[in-house]
Motif scaffolding. Sequence first.
Motif, PDB file in Angstrom:
ATOM      1  N   PRO A   1      -0.610   9.727 -18.090  1.00 29.32           N
ATOM      2  CA  PRO A   1       0.797  10.139 -18.057  1.00 29.32           C
ATOM      3  C   PRO A   1       1.366   9.999 -16.645  1.00 29.32           C
ATOM      4  O   PRO A   1       0.710  10.319 -15.660  1.00 29.32           O
ATOM      5  CB  PRO A   1       0.755  11.610 -18.482  1.00 29.32           C
ATOM      6  CG  PRO A   1      -0.550  11.773 -19.202  1.00 29.32           C
ATOM      7  CD  PRO A   1      -1.493  10.796 -18.568  1.00 29.32           C
ATOM      8  N   ALA A   2       2.582   9.523 -16.580  1.00 23.98           N
ATOM      9  CA  ALA A   2       3.219   9.295 -15.278  1.00 23.98           C
ATOM     10  C   ALA A   2       3.841  10.587 -14.756  1.00 23.98           C
ATOM     11  O   ALA A   2       4.361  11.401 -15.519  1.00 23.98           O
ATOM     12  CB  ALA A   2       4.287   8.214 -15.405  1.00 23.98           C
ATOM     13  N   VAL A   3       3.786  10.766 -13.440  1.00 21.56           N
ATOM     14  CA  VAL A   3       4.449  11.878 -12.771  1.00 21.56           C
ATOM     15  C   VAL A   3       5.833  11.392 -12.344  1.00 21.56           C
ATOM     16  O   VAL A   3       5.958  10.299 -11.785  1.00 21.56           O
ATOM     17  CB  VAL A   3       3.649  12.349 -11.540  1.00 21.56           C
ATOM     18  CG1 VAL A   3       4.370  13.506 -10.859  1.00 21.56           C
ATOM     19  CG2 VAL A   3       2.246  12.754 -11.948  1.00 21.56           C
ATOM     20  N   PRO A   4       6.886  12.153 -12.617  1.00 21.36           N
ATOM     21  CA  PRO A   4       8.241  11.704 -12.226  1.00 21.36           C
ATOM     22  C   PRO A   4       8.297  11.361 -10.741  1.00 21.36           C
ATOM     23  O   PRO A   4       7.794  12.094  -9.892  1.00 21.36           O
ATOM     24  CB  PRO A   4       9.118  12.923 -12.550  1.00 21.36           C
ATOM     25  CG  PRO A   4       8.371  13.654 -13.624  1.00 21.36           C
ATOM     26  CD  PRO A   4       6.910  13.441 -13.323  1.00 21.36           C
ATOM     27  N   LEU A   5       8.935  10.235 -10.438  1.00 23.09           N
ATOM     28  CA  LEU A   5       9.015   9.780  -9.049  1.00 23.09           C
ATOM     29  C   LEU A   5       9.762  10.773  -8.166  1.00 23.09           C
ATOM     30  O   LEU A   5       9.476  10.896  -6.977  1.00 23.09           O
ATOM     31  CB  LEU A   5       9.698   8.414  -8.997  1.00 23.09           C
ATOM     32  CG  LEU A   5       8.872   7.216  -9.483  1.00 23.09           C
ATOM     33  CD1 LEU A   5       9.705   5.942  -9.425  1.00 23.09           C
ATOM     34  CD2 LEU A   5       7.616   7.061  -8.644  1.00 23.09           C
ATOM     35  N   CYS A   6      10.723  11.507  -8.766  1.00 19.96           N
ATOM     36  CA  CYS A   6      11.472  12.468  -7.956  1.00 19.96           C
ATOM     37  C   CYS A   6      10.553  13.576  -7.453  1.00 19.96           C
ATOM     38  O   CYS A   6      10.727  14.078  -6.339  1.00 19.96           O
ATOM     39  CB  CYS A   6      12.626  13.055  -8.768  1.00 19.96           C
ATOM     40  SG  CYS A   6      12.126  13.871 -10.296  1.00 19.96           S
ATOM     41  N   THR A   7       9.556  13.949  -8.283  1.00 22.77           N
ATOM     42  CA  THR A   7       8.600  14.963  -7.845  1.00 22.77           C
ATOM     43  C   THR A   7       7.741  14.433  -6.704  1.00 22.77           C
ATOM     44  O   THR A   7       7.489  15.120  -5.709  1.00 22.77           O
ATOM     45  CB  THR A   7       7.705  15.390  -9.021  1.00 22.77           C
ATOM     46  OG1 THR A   7       8.518  15.962 -10.048  1.00 22.77           O
ATOM     47  CG2 THR A   7       6.658  16.416  -8.589  1.00 22.77           C
ATOM     48  N   LEU A   8       7.273  13.193  -6.856  1.00 24.76           N
ATOM     49  CA  LEU A   8       6.432  12.601  -5.815  1.00 24.76           C
ATOM     50  C   LEU A   8       7.205  12.446  -4.511  1.00 24.76           C
ATOM     51  O   LEU A   8       6.662  12.658  -3.422  1.00 24.76           O
ATOM     52  CB  LEU A   8       5.915  11.232  -6.274  1.00 24.76           C
ATOM     53  CG  LEU A   8       5.084  11.199  -7.559  1.00 24.76           C
ATOM     54  CD1 LEU A   8       4.636   9.759  -7.836  1.00 24.76           C
ATOM     55  CD2 LEU A   8       3.880  12.111  -7.467  1.00 24.76           C
ATOM     56  N   ALA A   9       8.481  12.072  -4.608  1.00 30.44           N
ATOM     57  CA  ALA A   9       9.246  11.725  -3.413  1.00 30.44           C
ATOM     58  C   ALA A   9       9.825  12.931  -2.686  1.00 30.44           C
ATOM     59  O   ALA A   9      10.027  12.878  -1.470  1.00 30.44           O
ATOM     60  CB  ALA A   9      10.380  10.763  -3.787  1.00 30.44           C
TER      61      ALA A   9
END
Length: 434
Positions: free
Chosen positions: A208-216
Amino acid sequence: MERVEVAAAPNGVANSRQRWKYLDKMLTRSGPFSDPDTNFGDPVIQILESRKILVIGAGGLGCEILKNLALSGFKDIHVIDMDTIDVSNLNRQFLFRQADVGRPKAEVAAEFVENRVKGVKITPYCGKIQDKDDDYYRQFHIVVCGLDSIEARRWINATLVGLVDDNADSLKPLIDGGTEGFKGQAKVILPTLTSCIECQLDMHAPRPAVPLCTLATIPRQPQHCIEWAHIMAWEEERKDDILDTDDPEHITWLYQKALKRAQEFNISGVTYSMTQGVVKNIIPAIASTNAIVAASCCNEAFKIVTSTNPFLGDGNNYMMYTGDDSVYTYTWEHLKLDDCPVCGNLAKELEVGRDATLEELVAGFADRPDSQLKKPSIRSEAKSLYIQFPPGLEEATRPNLSKKLSELVEDGEEIAVTDPAFQIAFKYKIKFTS
């Protein structure tokens, strides 16, 4: 059941087989499920001892596989592994000791088994499977995989399929084992004849992918920091380099980036081992699951060589195991796909919207369960649509990304998709939808 007597061996040779007396009960007499054409006794024992076996991986599964093969009578075993021993390996990779930390896994595993099982020759190679050419793999009779990487499985699968020609000896059975916590599987693949790794790729769904906004912006877990380094920092700072998840230098770079980011957000827990696990999607292993799955893999190798019993590839070719709620196993036949990009004869049909752009298609290959390609390049029957490497070609074909697919290819036209991680081209037939 008729018992086949073994002729007395001279000068203590019989005593040398005392260790194998229980094994010889299967090798010296036929059984209800054995091949009636098999010459039991010395002939089948000689075949068993002369067969050359390749084991890929010397980790949790690999240690068990090496030990089992040696104790099953195989004498000529080779093993490939590129990793070195870490302290975290010692709780389940039982061939290693504290003093071995830092040494190559393949080398230490070979030494340990040779010392414990006299007469066995294990040849280690400390490196990547991609380092070896086709001639290297042609020398083996069977390949047994104990890998934690889908990409490596796909590579060796495609390589063995590519070896098959009109010579019967060119077909090398592939026995693949895998574990995920309390669950595991073992399967036998006869290249070009039965379902291969690529046919079964949709059973290995992408994580499952982690939202990019969370990573960034607001990472909350150490894994988020690692994914940030993996997905964003690498692309920004080293986009011209192909990320090799088996390269210690690459993993170290990601670890250092993730650790620095974690410190900025007061997040603890980022380690080199965790970085490796997140990037390679490694699920923690359980020793008992490794032992059961490795036993199944080696049992299949023994049956293929000796014909004492039917093996998994003869009909049912897939064994699944689960031990999280009691103990359960089940065997079934995974069917070969006619449109498999590796062993099939047809291009896989790919439905896309007529207004979809090439960029959307490229991005979609990473998430498709039947492809999971990270750096795809695409060529139509007429021209190159998008080539990611080398950088010069990427720049030249980049303008196509914003174009609609209907402007670049015809309905029903075949495209070839390549990825740096694989030797093959994946073929798809475009079908436009409204």
